[in-house]
Design an enzyme around this catalytic site. Structure first.
Site, mmCIF file in Angstrom:
data_model
loop_
_atom_site.group_PDB
_atom_site.id
_atom_site.type_symbol
_atom_site.label_atom_id
_atom_site.label_comp_id
_atom_site.label_asym_id
_atom_site.label_seq_id
_atom_site.Cartn_x
_atom_site.Cartn_y
_atom_site.Cartn_z
ATOM 1 N N SER A 77 46.899 38.045 37.149
ATOM 2 C CA SER A 77 45.730 38.180 36.285
ATOM 3 C C SER A 77 46.202 38.496 34.880
ATOM 4 C CB SER A 77 44.814 39.298 36.798
ATOM 5 O OG SER A 77 43.818 39.621 35.847
ATOM 6 N N TYR B 119 43.637 48.057 39.208
ATOM 7 C CA TYR B 119 43.648 46.598 39.382
ATOM 8 C C TYR B 119 44.816 45.987 38.592
ATOM 9 C CZ TYR B 119 42.044 41.742 39.180
ATOM 10 O OH TYR B 119 41.963 40.376 39.274
#
Length: 593
Positions: free
Chosen positions: A465, A478
């Protein structure tokens, strides 16, 4: 090897040393109903090229080979015209007739052996003698001449580039056309030691795998007549003929002599065509004999019985039209039931891949499968919870057993977790790490081991990501999971480089998928309100997952290492690399209000 039993035959006025592998000699063929396989070598080899492949084939078939004219123990005509392809094709027909008592055989051929077998299978009536043809590193010269003309007839930058690439790869054949110079070169340097080292340096061929006849120097020199007798005439005046013999083209993407593009028009002349490609080199029979033997067995079985031994990798290799970029490949995608995983499955299927779709939600994966099947590719769905390492390992073994070793693996399954790192529960953190990081590691390890053992390369794609390099006070956990994916992928890429297995880390930014609707937010009382707010922002941004899928396919084809996707991801990647202090300042801002 002592397991080759020799019998000489005559083809016209040429004596051919012919061999059968194993304990059964020619006189026993009537009692042995197994299919016959004839192996045809190229330059500068002899039947010993097949020393490591024949034992595998002999477990299922009667296996024969011969020294083609000019090589090994066969006759060596002195004149160049004796090496024209028409005569060499008749040699093959004579060998097949002799070893099968007038029956038919499957043919596996390499290099010039493949070139002359192409001449044979395009001879009218060939299907009565040749049951199938596995072609390795040797084109039909008429097809090649036609292809070259097509590249130049309507020149484009792409066609010119492809033509020049093949010209550069084939430049050595010009040298081989000069009798005095090239003969002297091989008379001086044509030693077993030097040729072994050449193959080892150029292709990484294990030195212990090569098997040469004592006649290697003589074979190199007399074999040059193959080039002088055929190349200029065939390329200048191609006369392509069709064939109805089933043909499997084994395409080596790293062939130093033959670029994969030259096989693109084969389908216009071969009515029954299969194609398998891998990141292998020209001398595949030496470098990876197990892979070639397995491939040949699967293909021959499929022709004999309509199906091959499990796992079946041949069905997906059937070519019904122009080859697609990934024809014959097997791709495994986790998290394939929605979003990026679903769109990646569509993109890979559109390029000819058989796809295996894995998801914890099989109903969603079935919906993906319906669209993939409509594209005409083989598709299977499996339930998988990537957070459980034992389940991932079992899944990988099932895929290997039922479908074969994947060529492409996309570790896409993931979840989101927002909010304060201090407010997150241990269960939330464990679940996040187990799925986003450990799941990627488990999938990569399980399938990479299979790819390494197979020895023909592959590609692993891991979904990281932009959060991996964009610190944020509200995405710390995250970001940590995705930063782990990014660094693991970079490190694994280095580890697997020698095995020609690529690893890509895909780093999307703000992409409109359903991950936001299931994301938990630590320390937030009204979870639904927060999800609606974040989902609304992503919907307004409206960067769709199909765009990420296109980047994933490009990463596989071009073997890219790190791929930031979306403008903000590309910007963030450069900021973090070159002015990291700016990223740290931006990380302090509260994004969700």
């Amino acid at each position: 090897m002592t397991d080759w039993h020799r019998t000489d035959i005559t083809a016209g006025d040429v004596r051919l040393a012919t061999y059968q592998y194993g304990d059964t000699v020619h006189s026993d063929t009537a009692a042995d109903a197994r299919p016959a396989v004839v192996l045809v070598h190229g330059w500068p080899d002899t039947h010993h090229l097949w020393d490591r492949i024949a034992p595998r084939l002999a477990e299922h078939y009667r296996v024969f080979a011969y020294d083609t004219r000019g090589f090994g123990e066969s006759d060596r005509p002195n004149d160049v015209p004796s090496y024209r392809l028409a005569g060499l094709a008749q040699d093959l027909f004579a060998v097949i007739s002799s070893v099968t008592d007038g029956g038919s055989a499957h043919v596996v051929a390499h290099d010039w052996g493949s070139v002359q077998t192409w001449e044979a299978v395009t001879t009218p009536g060939a299907e009565t003698s040749i049951s199938s043809f596995t072609s390795v590193s040797g084109p039909n010269l008429d097809f090649l001449g036609e292809w070259a003309r097509a590249q130049l007839a309507s020149p484009t930058p792409r066609s010119i580039s492809r033509a020049l690439s093949q010209v550069a790869s084939s430049a050595y054949t010009g040298f081989f056309q000069i009798p005095g110079v090239s003969d002297a070169f091989f008379r001086t340097l044509g030693t077993e030691k030097l040729w072994t080292e050449f193959l080892h340096v150029i292709e990484g061929t294990p030195r212990e795998n090569v098997s040469f006849a004592p006649t290697l120097r003589e074979d190199m020199i007399s074999g040059l007549k193959l080039y002088r007798a055929n190349i200029r005439g065939k390329l200048a005046r191609p006369e392509p003929r069709p064939t109805s013999v089933p043909v499997l083209e084994v395409v080596n993407d790293r062939d130093i002599a033959l670029r994969p593009a030259i096989y693109d028009r084969t389908y216009t002349h071969a009515a029954k065509l299969w194609r398998k490609s891998s990141t292998t080199g020209h001398w595949l029979p030496y470098t990876n004999p197990d892979y070639l033997a397995t491939t040949a067995i699967e293909f021959i079985d499929s022709i004999e019985n309509g199906t091959s031994r499990a796992p079946n990798t041949i069905d997906r290799a059937r070519q019904l039209g122009a080859p697609l970029a990934l024809t014959g490949k097997l791709a495994v995608i986790t998290g394939a039931g929605s979003g990026i995983g679903r769109e990646t499955a569509y993109a890979l299927a559109a390029l000819g891949c058989e796809v295996v779709l894995a998801d914890i939600d099989t109903a969603a994966a079935d919906e993906t499968a319906t669209e993939c099947k409509s594209m005409g590719v083989l598709t299977n769905v499996y339930e998988l919870d990537v957070s459980k390492t034992a389940a991932v390992n079992e899944f990988a073994e099932n895929i290997r057993t039922r479908h074969g070793v994947p060529d492409i693996v996309v570790n896409n399954a993931g979840i989101g977790l927002g909010g304060s790192a201090l407010d997150a529960s241990d269960d939330q953190i464990d679940r996040l790490i187990d799925i986003n990081l450990r799941g990627v590691i488990s999938g990569s390890r399980a399938f990479a081991k299979q790819m390494v053992a197979r020895g023909t390369g592959g590609h692993i794609v891991n979904l990281a990501s932009a959060a991996a390099f964009t610190p944020s006070r509200e995405l710390g956990l995250y970001s940590a999971s995705k930063a782990g994916v990014l660094m693991f992928s970079e490190s694994l890429r280095a580890e697997l480089a020698t095995h020609r297995i690529g690893v890509s880390a895909i780093c999307p930014g703000i992409v409109n998928t359903n991950i936001t609707s299931a994301t938990e937010y630590a320390g937030v009382d009204d979870q639904d309100a927060m999800r609606r707010k974040v989902t609304g922002f992503y919907e307004k941004r409206n960067y769709t997952p199909d765009k990420v899928a296109r980047e994933i396919v490009a990463a596989v084809v071009s073997n890219k290492a790190v791929v930031p996707v979306t403008p903000e991801a590309k910007f963030g990647y450069r900021v973090y690399r070159f002015v990291p202090w700016a990223s740290r300042i931006a990380a302090r801002q509260k994004l969700t209000g």
